[in-house]
Design a protein around this motif. Structure first.
Motif, mmCIF file in Angstrom:
data_model
loop_
_atom_site.group_PDB
_atom_site.id
_atom_site.type_symbol
_atom_site.label_atom_id
_atom_site.label_comp_id
_atom_site.label_asym_id
_atom_site.label_seq_id
_atom_site.Cartn_x
_atom_site.Cartn_y
_atom_site.Cartn_z
ATOM 1 N N LEU A 174 -3.258 3.213 -9.343
ATOM 2 C CA LEU A 174 -2.421 2.821 -8.214
ATOM 3 C C LEU A 174 -2.920 3.432 -6.901
ATOM 4 O O LEU A 174 -2.928 2.762 -5.864
ATOM 5 C CB LEU A 174 -0.972 3.238 -8.476
ATOM 6 N N LEU A 175 -3.321 4.672 -6.928
ATOM 7 C CA LEU A 175 -3.799 5.314 -5.698
ATOM 8 C C LEU A 175 -5.066 4.651 -5.175
ATOM 9 O O LEU A 175 -5.228 4.483 -3.952
ATOM 10 C CB LEU A 175 -4.044 6.805 -5.948
ATOM 11 N N LEU A 209 0.838 -1.194 0.000
ATOM 12 C CA LEU A 209 0.000 0.000 0.000
ATOM 13 C C LEU A 209 0.876 1.249 0.000
ATOM 14 O O LEU A 209 0.632 2.200 -0.756
ATOM 15 C CB LEU A 209 -0.925 0.004 1.215
ATOM 16 N N ILE A 210 1.917 1.254 0.832
ATOM 17 C CA ILE A 210 2.824 2.400 0.895
ATOM 18 C C ILE A 210 3.528 2.597 -0.444
ATOM 19 O O ILE A 210 3.603 3.713 -0.980
ATOM 20 C CB ILE A 210 3.848 2.201 2.027
ATOM 21 N N TYR A 224 2.957 5.817 -3.156
ATOM 22 C CA TYR A 224 4.075 6.662 -3.582
ATOM 23 C C TYR A 224 4.203 6.685 -5.099
ATOM 24 O O TYR A 224 4.299 7.761 -5.711
ATOM 25 C CB TYR A 224 5.377 6.168 -2.954
ATOM 26 N N VAL A 225 4.191 5.517 -5.725
ATOM 27 C CA VAL A 225 4.322 5.448 -7.184
ATOM 28 C C VAL A 225 3.114 6.103 -7.847
ATOM 29 O O VAL A 225 3.252 6.829 -8.840
ATOM 30 C CB VAL A 225 4.487 3.989 -7.644
ATOM 31 N N GLY A 226 1.921 5.873 -7.307
ATOM 32 C CA GLY A 226 0.722 6.490 -7.862
ATOM 33 C C GLY A 226 0.758 8.006 -7.769
ATOM 34 O O GLY A 226 0.343 8.708 -8.712
ATOM 35 N N TYR A 227 1.262 8.517 -6.653
ATOM 36 C CA TYR A 227 1.390 9.971 -6.479
ATOM 37 C C TYR A 227 2.321 10.555 -7.524
ATOM 38 O O TYR A 227 2.023 11.596 -8.136
ATOM 39 C CB TYR A 227 1.902 10.260 -5.071
#
Length: 213
Positions: A133-134, A33-34, A38-41
């Protein structure tokens, strides 16, 4: 002793317990999830910058105009991508070019003449990957397309943060079964199932009822 060995009878090698724990155990879903957020952001902010021409990163540059402006809906669609391609082509010369000749040919003869189309594809591709992703929607597929874009940026000589989020995206692809567990995939994946299992919900519906006393 060698005659007793029959390699052809072993068509599958079992997955190591460590691999199952990291990539298929829901107890590790919090970790992915973390990584996923991060990648989605990073992808979402990159896409929004190309869409609006303003920075959306949570730092001092938030809200400021980004270099090159918006890539789409700007009246000069494709200009930003043309500048990016020009920079990539400039790195294709010399004895040890950062951009390989075959990829430079692709950029010059395929991307550059269709810069407007590719600008929209890249912009909305980044936004879709970021949102996927988010929210944890089809996380493995979103991470795969994010990784594909990372690879193309790297081939074009743009290093920046691409190696980092590209590596993380690769691990998200491997952890597709649990990476979206704290998200929409927790309910979507059992409904959709996989091509080799079908819908898990339908499979459960066909299971015989066992009476308990």
């Amino acid at each position: 002793m060698l005659k007793t060995l029959q390699p052809r009878t072993s068509t599958q090698i079992p997955e190591p317990p460590v691999s199952r724990f990291l990539f298929a155990d829901t107890r590790m879903a919090w970790f992915w999830l973390i990584v996923r957020l991060y990648v989605g952001y990073e992808w979402l902010t990159a896409g929004l910058e190309k869409l609006t021409g303003h920075s959306y990163t949570f730092d001092a540059s938030f809200g400021q105009v980004v270099k090159g402006g918006a890539w789409v809906f700007s009246g000069h669609d494709g200009a930003g991508l043309k500048g990016f391609v020009a920079g990539a082509l400039a790195q294709a010369g010399g004895p040890h070019p950062a951009v390989q000749g075959w990829y430079a040919t692709f950029l010059q003869h395929v991307v550059l003449p269709n810069a407007t189309l590719f600008s929209y594809v890249i912009t909305f591709g980044e936004i879709c990957v970021g949102l996927g992703l988010l929210l944890g929607v089809l996380t493995g597929i979103a991470a795969f397309f994010g990784l594909f874009m990372n690879l193309n940026f790297l081939l074009a000589g743009a290093v920046s943060i691409n190696p980092v989020i590209g590596t993380l995206a690769l691990f998200l692809v491997l952890a597709w079964r649990i990476a979206g567990y704290y998200g929409v995939d927790r309910y979507l994946l059992p409904l959709l199932g996989t091509p080799w299992t079908g819908s898990l919900r339908k499979n459960q519906a066909h299971l015989p009822n066992v009476a308990t006393s």
